[in-house]
Write an enzyme that holds these catalytic residues in place. Structure first.
Site, PDB file in Angstrom:
ATOM      1  CB  THR A  50      10.922  59.230 -43.777  1.00  0.00           C
ATOM      2  OG1 THR A  50      10.634  58.962 -42.399  1.00  0.00           O
ATOM      3  CG2 THR A  50      10.520  58.024 -44.604  1.00  0.00           C
ATOM      4  CB  CYS A  51      12.294  62.835 -47.510  1.00  0.00           C
ATOM      5  SG  CYS A  51      10.499  62.946 -47.529  1.00  0.00           S
ATOM      6  CB  SER A  52      17.232  62.630 -45.508  1.00  0.00           C
ATOM      7  OG  SER A  52      16.916  64.002 -45.669  1.00  0.00           O
ATOM      8  CD  GLN A  54      11.044  57.741 -50.691  1.00  0.00           C
ATOM      9  OE1 GLN A  54      10.546  58.539 -49.904  1.00  0.00           O
ATOM     10  NE2 GLN A  54      10.368  57.243 -51.709  1.00  0.00           N
ATOM     11  CG  LEU A  55      16.337  61.786 -52.346  1.00  0.00           C
ATOM     12  CD1 LEU A  55      14.913  61.807 -51.870  1.00  0.00           C
ATOM     13  CD2 LEU A  55      16.944  63.164 -52.328  1.00  0.00           C
TER      14      LEU A  55
END
Length: 155
Positions: A50-52, A54-55
């Site tokens: 998810t973070c990857s 989001q960036l």
């Protein structure tokens, strides 16, 4: 949501200085950006799916907004942050809240105690250093809604 465990809209944003490079070079200090709007994206973990995702969304939504500075912050170490920023190809600083672990996330009321990671929260700090908007993701593995953030920035 318009508040965290320690902040609400209208509060003075806690100042912080975090490294954007593994050895502490190129530190980012919030108070150095007075006069600009700063969008702080707290994210839980480098390289997580998810973070990857989001960036690049942050890059797409916020890049090029005049008078706006964008950063992402997680509790991962600087070497991980640098590799992750390079892998995702983002142009904004990805800051390490590793030492002392989670101190900035804690000051902003977004540290998930016991997990030592930041909750997924977007905080807009206005040109005067006040919290203008807080957007918390519905759950850690979910993305926050950037529409209210964009509305705050264009308002």
């Amino acid at each position: 949501m318009s508040e965290t465990a320690t902040l609400k809209v209208g509060d003075e944003a806690p100042d912080f200085e975090l490294p954007s490079k593994p050895r502490g070079e190129e530190p980012f200090k919030l108070s150095d950006h007075r006069g600009s709007t700063v969008v702080i994206n707290f994210v839980p973990a480098a390289f997580s799916p998810t973070c990857s995702n989001q960036l690049p969304i942050i890059e797409e939504k916020l890049a090029g907004l005049e008078g706006t500075v964008t950063v992402a912050i997680s509790t991962d170490n600087g070497w991980s942050q640098q590799a992750w920023a390079e892998q995702t190809g983002v142009s904004y600083p990805v800051l390490s809240d590793f030492n002392p672990l989670g101190a900035t996330a804690s000051a902003y009321g977004v540290l998930l105690e016991g997990m030592n990671i930041a909750n997924r929260v977007v905080i807009v700090v206005d040109a005067d250093g006040k919290v203008a908007h807080i957007e918390t993701a519905p759950d850690v593995p979910e993305l926050p809604d950037y529409d209210p953030v964009m509305a705050c920035l264009s308002g």
